[in-house]
Design a protein around this motif. Structure first.
Motif, PDB file in Angstrom:
ATOM      1  N   LEU A  17       1.560 -72.647  27.165  1.00 62.70           N
ATOM      2  CA  LEU A  17       2.089 -73.835  26.494  1.00 62.70           C
ATOM      3  C   LEU A  17       1.499 -75.096  27.114  1.00 62.70           C
ATOM      4  N   ALA A  18       1.563 -75.150  28.442  1.00 59.66           N
ATOM      5  CA  ALA A  18       1.005 -76.309  29.140  1.00 59.66           C
ATOM      6  C   ALA A  18      -0.464 -76.465  28.782  1.00 59.66           C
ATOM      7  N   PHE A  19      -1.135 -75.330  28.757  1.00 60.39           N
ATOM      8  CA  PHE A  19      -2.552 -75.313  28.449  1.00 60.39           C
ATOM      9  C   PHE A  19      -2.805 -75.806  27.036  1.00 60.39           C
ATOM     10  N   TRP A  20      -1.973 -75.299  26.115  1.00 58.91           N
ATOM     11  CA  TRP A  20      -2.107 -75.679  24.719  1.00 58.91           C
ATOM     12  C   TRP A  20      -1.969 -77.180  24.546  1.00 58.91           C
ATOM     13  N   ILE A  21      -0.947 -77.704  25.189  1.00 57.21           N
ATOM     14  CA  ILE A  21      -0.634 -79.121  24.973  1.00 57.21           C
ATOM     15  C   ILE A  21      -1.743 -79.997  25.542  1.00 57.21           C
ATOM     16  N   THR A  22      -2.109 -79.745  26.813  1.00 52.77           N
ATOM     17  CA  THR A  22      -3.125 -80.614  27.436  1.00 52.77           C
ATOM     18  C   THR A  22      -4.469 -80.436  26.755  1.00 52.77           C
ATOM     19  N   THR A  23      -4.833 -79.190  26.507  1.00 52.72           N
ATOM     20  CA  THR A  23      -6.131 -78.956  25.894  1.00 52.72           C
ATOM     21  C   THR A  23      -6.169 -79.510  24.489  1.00 52.72           C
ATOM     22  N   GLY A  24      -5.057 -79.333  23.784  1.00 53.64           N
ATOM     23  CA  GLY A  24      -5.000 -79.837  22.418  1.00 53.64           C
ATOM     24  C   GLY A  24      -5.233 -81.328  22.397  1.00 53.64           C
ATOM     25  N   GLU A  25      -4.569 -82.031  23.321  1.00 54.41           N
ATOM     26  CA  GLU A  25      -4.707 -83.481  23.386  1.00 54.41           C
ATOM     27  C   GLU A  25      -6.134 -83.866  23.749  1.00 54.41           C
ATOM     28  N   TYR A  26      -6.650 -83.129  24.708  1.00 51.02           N
ATOM     29  CA  TYR A  26      -8.012 -83.414  25.178  1.00 51.02           C
ATOM     30  C   TYR A  26      -9.010 -83.201  24.063  1.00 51.02           C
ATOM     31  N   ILE A  27      -8.860 -82.070  23.412  1.00 52.26           N
ATOM     32  CA  ILE A  27      -9.821 -81.737  22.354  1.00 52.26           C
ATOM     33  C   ILE A  27      -9.706 -82.716  21.205  1.00 52.26           C
ATOM     34  N   ARG A  28      -8.488 -83.142  20.939  1.00 55.50           N
ATOM     35  CA  ARG A  28      -8.274 -84.091  19.862  1.00 55.50           C
ATOM     36  C   ARG A  28      -9.072 -85.354  20.107  1.00 55.50           C
ATOM     37  N   SER A  29      -8.912 -85.908  21.312  1.00 56.61           N
ATOM     38  CA  SER A  29      -9.634 -87.154  21.595  1.00 56.61           C
ATOM     39  C   SER A  29     -11.131 -86.903  21.616  1.00 56.61           C
ATOM     40  N   GLN A  30     -11.492 -85.745  22.133  1.00 56.10           N
ATOM     41  CA  GLN A  30     -12.923 -85.410  22.184  1.00 56.10           C
ATOM     42  C   GLN A  30     -13.525 -85.330  20.794  1.00 56.10           C
ATOM     43  N   VAL A  31     -12.820 -84.607  19.946  1.00 53.46           N
ATOM     44  CA  VAL A  31     -13.346 -84.410  18.593  1.00 53.46           C
ATOM     45  C   VAL A  31     -13.392 -85.746  17.869  1.00 53.46           C
ATOM     46  N   ASN A  32     -12.331 -86.526  18.061  1.00 52.71           N
ATOM     47  CA  ASN A  32     -12.317 -87.825  17.397  1.00 52.71           C
ATOM     48  C   ASN A  32     -13.491 -88.677  17.863  1.00 52.71           C
TER      49      ASN A  32
END
Lengths: 788, 232
Positions: free
Chosen positions: A25-40
């Motif tokens: 879960l922790a991984f999902w949340i942080t990675t999701g946020e990270y990837i979101r900004s990265q992709v954007n």
């Protein structure tokens, strides 16, 4: 689920799963946020790159097209205004710069020529409008859709040197271009055409399957839980408008595949899952092993305890006890089993044996006999009683008595040899099972036994020689069950004892009589409890010989059994005495008689009722209290009661009995000695007794008028009684002759059939009246005679 | 060349005599743009109803020089049938051409004075270019009427018009992209403005006109139509 094993397992599984889930879960949340900004960022950057690419390409294309339009030959051709010439020139020059579409308009925007056959002057309205629009803006670049293909159009004036026409040079937006742009921008490129609100993908680097998903994807990346094994074809797409024409809008959709962005993440996620699963598996195996080490010995212990419960104390071997604690527990259980077994054996022995002699007890022997019966062995039982054992006990003390019993038991053991089936049933009663194969003749066997038993016995310094009586019952002749066999042995022994014989065999039928007696006792008990009229009192008048008046009666009990009819009082009273029922019976009789007598007295009859009491009654101190309470209740004066005791009972010399009799006497009750003459009462004893009356036994009276001997006895008895100042009464007077003799002898009262049979209570009053009348008549007659 | 110059006065004399029957009057025009700024190089010509053959073109050879990579002057107005000489005053070669319908011609790379002046027989507007210098543009207004003139830097034009003349042609390169368009105006509709005791008929153009010689020059005059708009 309540088992230890499943709990351990559950705990471990929950712990591991929760940890893995938390990490994920922790991984999902942080990675999701990270990837979101990265992709954007990536999309933003790529969009700028794309814009630049398109601009650059436009400039390149314009440069190419300018080479064409500035070509003098081309200008010349255009100037000819000859359509065929112009078309050929367009085709010719278009090839030079690899243009896919070329068309020419005049400065008013009217089509002059085109290289596309379908695109003739005036035939392509939309394109015409687009071109006119572009001319109005002074020429330039645009995107148009022609016949299902997208073109980047470069619109340039053909100058001579001022514009004489416009050349539109179209470059097809094809897959190759899209791929090129895709490679340069790093995004998936889809060219779209929007017409009437409908979006059509013209060229795309994406597969058809994901095209729609990519086109409809939002520009912003959503943070989502990307689960494994599920198709996650997510895209982040941004739409750019390249050209807004009258009829359609040309645009490009730049799509970033999140799968790529998430690739490393997914891999990591899968790794975490894999690690978690492996850990879970290891945990399960580990906890299974641990719980096995715990639960297998535990269940073994459960089995052991179960065995204990079933009485199986076999030695346990803790082969699988995993830990030292369990091993210790195991040993403790084993020890406990041993101790329990030890004690159980002890208890069992005690339960099965007589503690004093070590012989079996009744139950144990009965079971053994049952087994013998089942196995159809022939055998006989010997019941043994030590005669006068009570005397030994009383004389030498219980210690000596016990030693005697032990010695007897030893002798029995000696007799039994290898076949020890001996029991001690009661205080001085033994039972012996003797196999027919050892002693084919029972009587012979008994003689051998007696020989052994009767031998001189030395206890301490006392030499004793014991006497025995034996009762024998044989199997299968006398009974077919252990219980019956034992009972019949007991009956045979009782017979021997009561008859003073040494040896008695069971007589067939004796048991039935025994059972019948038992039945009588039970029924009597019931009759007393129910008081339903089976039992009732009758009254036999006693006449004063001097006055001729009947002022006394003896109450007698009667029992009419509903099934068996009349039962003789001697029978059931004896049984009542033997069974201890006699006290209840006496109480009942006392109540009945007192109530009845009180009624008569109230009715004006002067009468004294006699109640028979037994020796056992004399031992009851409360009897006097009971009598007095009934008298108090009914208001009957004491002198209306008389108590009759047999001579035999009276002579049993219990001090308590004498004291009680004294008490009766003091309270004004008459005491009468019943059945006098047949007992062996000493005269001195009689003198001590607080009696006021003796009743000569009817055996002397019944045939008084015919027997001189009887007359002598009766006369002397009367004289004796009178000498002791006792009233004398004769019962069993059946003839007038006897009565006359007794009258002559000076007997005080007579009782018997001659006077009256026992009367039912309700018949008494009328009988008394009749008797009074008869007496009055007789007196008158006598008076007349005298007078005469 | 000497010969042609010597014939000029004679021609002029014939012209004057031949048209003596039509009396003329001198008219002043002021050409301004929408912003009231003077417009130079605007050509005003009488609207001629008569055929070309009814008058004789000027025998003067008009000169369209090329100086410093531009046509000098920017605009010349001539009679139909008049000749024009294209001397090259630069030390580089020029390749003068025209694809205009009134006179398509080509003077291939040359320097100095070409062999002979060209005769412009048909009335119309001839746009001149140089094949090797795209920025060079020049105009020759070939008038169907002998009464024509062009505005000076102050936008003023003075010319003699036949007295019965009611309408005039007005031309300026900015009127259309290909420079072919000219306007026809009625004299009476033109407002009159008095400047320095002279009465000027004011011709106001609809649009704003840039300085001569710059209006249509420059290669990258187009505006990009590629407006990238993000969908967001």
């Amino acid at each position: 689920m309540n088992s230890l094993r499943s709990r351990i397992l559950l705990l471990c599984v929950i712990a591991v799963s929760a940890t893995a889930l938390a990490i994920l879960l922790a991984f999902w949340i942080t990675t999701g946020e990270y990837i979101r900004s990265q992709v954007n960022d990536r999309v933003e950057n790529a969009t700028q790159v794309f814009n630049q690419l398109i601009n650059t390409r436009e400039k390149q294309l314009i440069s190419s097209a300018e080479i064409l339009t500035s070509d003098f030959g081309f200008k010349q051709a255009v100037a000819t205004k000859d359509s065929a010439t112009i078309t050929s020139a367009l085709a010719n020059h278009g090839e030079r710069i690899n243009a896919d579409l070329m068309l020419l308009t005049d400065v008013e925007g009217n089509f002059l020529a085109s290289t596309m056959p379908g695109l003739l002057p005036g035939t392509h309205q939309q394109s015409t409008r687009l071109v006119q629009q572009t001319i109005a803006a002074g020429g330039g670049a645009s995107f148009i859709e022609v016949d299902g293909s997208l073109y980047q159009m470069i619109l340039l004036p053909v100058r001579a040197p001022i514009p004489i026409a416009f050349a539109a040079v179209g470059f097809r937006m094809d897959d190759r271009l899209a791929k090129e742009l895709s490679q340069l921008s790093g995004l998936e490129v889809t060219f779209i055409s929007e017409r009437d609100g409908t979006e059509t993908a013209m060229v795309s680097t994406l597969d058809d399957q994901v095209l729609n998903a990519a086109l409809s994807a939002a520009a912003d990346v959503e943070v989502s839980l990307r689960l494994p094994f599920i198709e996650n074809s997510h895209f982040s797409s941004r739409k750019l408008y390249l050209a807004e024409n009258a009829a359609e809008t040309i645009g490009v959709v730049l799509s970033a595949s999140l799968d790529e962005a998430y690739l490393a993440f997914d891999e990591l996620r899968d790794n975490i899952l894999l690690i978690a699963l492996t850990l879970l598996l290891l945990t399960i195996i580990g906890s299974v092993v641990v719980s096995r080490n715990l639960t297998v010995p535990l269940s073994q212990l459960v089995d052991i305890v179960g065995d204990f419960a079933r009485g199986n104390y076999r030695k346990q071997h803790a082969a699988d006890a995993g830990t030292s604690e369990l091993q210790a527990l195991f040993n403790a259980f084993s020890l406990m089993g041993d101790k329990i077994q030890e004690r159980e054996l002890q208890i069992t022995y005690q339960a099965q044996h007589d503690s004093l002699t070590g012989l079996m007890n009744r139950n144990t022997l009965q079971q053994r006999i049952s087994s013998l019966i089942d196995s159809q062995h022939e055998f006989f039982l010997i019941g043994i009683n030590i005669r006068g054992f009570k005397n030994i006990n009383d004389t030498f003390g219980q210690e000596v008595g016990d030693t005697v019993l032990k010695n007897v038991a030893d002798r029995l053991r000696q007799f039994s040899g290898n076949n020890q089936l001996n029991a001690r049933l009661g205080a001085d009663e033994f039972l012996l099972v003797v196999g027919r194969h050892i002693h084919p003749d029972a009587e012979q066997g008994c003689k051998q036994l007696l020989q052994l038993l009767c031998a001189q016995m030395c206890v301490g310094k006392i030499d004793l020689s014991l006497n025995f009586c034996l009762g024998i019952a044989e199997f299968p002749q006398h009974a077919d069950t252990a219980e019956k066999l034992m009972r019949r042995t007991s009956i045979a022994l009782d017979n021997a004892r009561s008859e003073g014989a040494i040896l008695r065999f069971y007589q067939k039928g004796a048991d039935d009589a025994h059972l019948k007696r038992l039945k009588i006792v039970n029924d009597l008990k019931a009759a007393l409890a129910n008081n339903d009229g089976q039992l009732f009192m009758v009254y036999q008048p006693k006449m004063n010989l001097r006055s001729g008046m009947v002022d006394k009666m003896e109450s007698l009990i009667r029992w009419i059994h509903p099934e068996d009819g009349f039962i003789p009082p001697d029978t059931f009273i004896e049984l009542a005495e033997q069974s201890g029922l006699i006290t209840i019976l006496t109480d009942w009789v006392i109540e009945q008689v007192i109530r009845q007598t009180a009624m008569w007295v109230q009715s004006g009859y002067i009468i004294q009722s006699a109640i028979n009491i037994s020796a056992q009654d004399l031992e009851r101190e409360e009897l006097l209290t009971l009598v007095e309470s009934f008298l108090q209740e009914t208001g009957l004066p004491n002198h209306h009661l008389c108590f009759e005791l047999t001579e035999r009972d009276m002579m049993q010399d219990a001090d308590k009995a004498v004291a009680l009799m004294q008490g009766f006497k003091e309270r004004g009750f008459d005491l009468s000695v019943d059945d006098y003459g047949i007992g062996q009462s000493s005269l001195s004893k009689l003198k001590q007794m607080p009696v006021s009356e003796i009743k000569i036994d009817k055996s002397f009276v019944l045939t008084l008028d015919q027997s001189d001997t009887d007359q002598i006895i009766v006369r002397s008895t009367i004289e004796l009684g009178h000498n002791f100042h006792l009233k004398v009464i004769a019962e069993g007077v059946e003839t007038q002759a006897s009565q006359d003799i007794l009258h002559a002898m000076g007997c005080d009262y007579i009782q018997g059939y001659h006077l009256a049979r026992p009367l039912a209570a309700k018949a008494v009053a009328s009988w008394l009246d009749e008797h009074a009348q008869r007496r009055a008549l007789a007196n008158n007659g006598a008076g007349l005679q005298e007078n005469a | 060349m000497t010969h042609s110059f010597s014939a000029l006065p004679y021609f002029f004399a014939l012209f004057s005599l031949g048209h003596a029957a039509w009396a003329t009057a001198t008219e002043h025009f002021l050409v301004i743009d929408a912003n009231n700024r003077p417009v130079a190089d605007a050509v005003i010509a009488a609207k001629e109803d008569r055929p070309l053959t009814s008058f004789t073109a000027s025998q003067n050879v008009a000169v369209m020089d090329q100086i410093n990579r531009s046509f000098q002057p920017f605009v010349i107005d001539i009679d139909a049938g008049q000749r024009v000489s294209f001397p090259n005053s630069d030390n580089i070669r020029h390749h003068v051409y025209s694809f205009s319908p009134a006179k398509a011609f080509e003077l291939k790379l040359y320097s100095g004075i070409p062999e002979a002046p060209l005769t412009f027989a048909d009335p119309g507007i001839v746009v001149l270019g140089c094949n090797i210098h795209d920025s060079m543009v020049g105009y020759i207004y070939v008038s169907a009427s002998p009464h024509h003139s062009k505005s000076n830097a102050e936008g003023k034009v003075t010319l003699d018009l036949p007295k019965d003349s009611m309408e005039i042609h007005v031309w300026h390169p900015s009127f259309s992209l290909d420079g072919q368009k000219q306007l026809t105006m009625s004299l009476h509709n033109l407002p009159v403005k008095t400047i320095a005791e002279n009465q000027y008929r004011v011709i106001q153009l609809d649009s704003s006109v840039s300085a001569p010689g710059t209006s249509t020059s420059g290669k990258n005059s187009f505006k990009s139509n590629s407006k990238f708009k993000s969908s967001q």
